[in-house]
Design an enzyme around this catalytic site. Structure first.
Site, PDB file in Angstrom:
ATOM      1  N   GLU A  88      -0.988   5.661  11.683  1.00 47.90           N
ATOM      2  CA  GLU A  88       0.072   6.664  11.554  1.00 47.90           C
ATOM      3  C   GLU A  88      -0.557   8.042  11.366  1.00 47.90           C
ATOM      4  OE1 GLU A  88       3.909   6.177   9.266  1.00 47.90           O
ATOM      5  OE2 GLU A  88       2.937   7.706   8.016  1.00 47.90           O
TER       6      GLU A  88
ATOM      7  N   TYR B 132      10.849  -3.627   4.207  1.00 44.67           N
ATOM      8  CA  TYR B 132      10.506  -3.324   2.820  1.00 44.67           C
ATOM      9  C   TYR B 132      10.032  -4.561   2.078  1.00 44.67           C
ATOM     10  CZ  TYR B 132      12.792   1.025   3.960  1.00 44.67           C
ATOM     11  OH  TYR B 132      13.113   2.212   4.568  1.00 44.67           O
TER      12      TYR B 132
END
Length: 317
Positions: free
Chosen positions: A24, A163
């Site tokens: 990322e 999550y």
């Protein structure tokens, strides 16, 4: 008699899929940050990742710099970009325009996110704005369908967030899995997890998700745990307490070098545990710094294919 269908043929058990690798990045805030970022990009490019994710600011605050970075990745490197896109504060028409722009640039992967809600509790959502990642996924698929003739050489892959620990706004981890399942039903192809600090959190998420019917790949997002301040900050944001032993070790480090060695070792242990649990890949949150990320990758010893050749820029006479 019809010949046997290739679809029905079983895949030899020895033909396992390679481990996916991705990073990322976030768009630079100034010229100095841009120079540092491109040093990182060139170093990461040598590892031939499957894609690199490019973040997108709240309410599209850095849209222009994000699109510029995506375009440069496509035209100046061999990297495949995954564009983050948030929907909070934007209408369907605005988002459809952004999606079309990304596709026009050659982007074929989008990470569909809700985005952070306004910090001012009195702020009201704009009329017609999308409120959930699921809405954004469905919008991307509608834009894709309208442009299907233009995408014959490559459809859009849609990623979503997952999550391992309960989302701060969620009533339960079970609800988080229901949301992930809804995203899959709306057209999501894969999920990348938020940062986690304990291997069991990833394994438990996958177990719950599979039992609920989630079948898309769930890729663990791993951050090099080399900074005490950053680990504490992310612990506050996620609501998950980092391992006390890690906090203690980072706190007692004599210098940045020792802190980095401690953090890299902890990150490698976390990533290995996720891979041992069947993770299909590793997504490294780099914070635009390649050193620790490459150390983690080196110690994991993931097999990588030969680097692709960067595209040649067209020079007009």
């Amino acid at each position: 008699m019809s010949p046997p269908s290739l679809i029905q043929a079983s895949v030899p058990s020895t033909q396992t899929a390679p481990i996916a690798l991705s990073y990322e990045l976030f768009p630079p805030r100034n010229e100095a940050a841009e120079a540092t970022l491109w040093d990182t990009i060139r170093e990461l490019e040598t590892t031939n990742p499957d894609y690199v994710a490019v973040t997108y600011g709240a309410n599209g605050s850095n849209r222009d710099t994000a699109v510029e970075l995506l375009n440069r990745l496509l035209t100046e490197t061999s990297l495949r970009p995954l564009a983050h896109l948030t929907c909070v504060g934007n209408t369907a028409d605005e988002l459809a325009e952004i999606i079309s722009e990304l596709l026009d640039h050659g982007v074929r992967g989008i990470l569909a996110l809700r985005g952070d809600l306004p910090k001012d509790a009195s702020s009201q959502p704009r009329a017609g704005s999308l409120g959930y990642a699921q809405d954004l996924i469905e919008l991307i698929r509608r834009v894709e369908q309208r442009r299907s003739a233009l995408l014959c050489a490559g459809k859009v892959a849609i990623g979503v967030a997952a999550y391992p620990a309960r989302h701060p706004e969620s009533p339960s981890v079970e609800h988080d899995v229901e949301v992930l399942l809804a995203k899959q039903r709306s057209g999501a192809d894969f999920a990348i997890t938020q940062v986690f600090f304990h291997a069991d959190q990833y394994k438990d998420l996958v177990t719950r998700a599979r039992r609920a019917g989630v079948s898309i790949p769930i890729i663990p997002g791993v951050m090099p745990l080399t900074s005490l301040r950053r680990v504490q900050r992310l612990g506050d944001l996620t609501g998950v307490e980092p391992a006390p032993a890690l906090l203690d070790a980072l706190g007692r480090a004599d210098d940045a070098g020792q802190s980095r060695r401690i953090g890299v070792a902890a990150t490698v242990d976390l990533a290995r545990a996720a891979l041992d649990a069947g993770a299909p890949g590793i997504h490294l949150y780099t914070f635009n710094e390649h050193g620790a990320a490459l150390e983690v990758l080196d110690k994991l010893q993931l097999l990588r294919p030969a680097p692709r050749t960067a595209p040649q820029r067209l020079v007009r006479a």
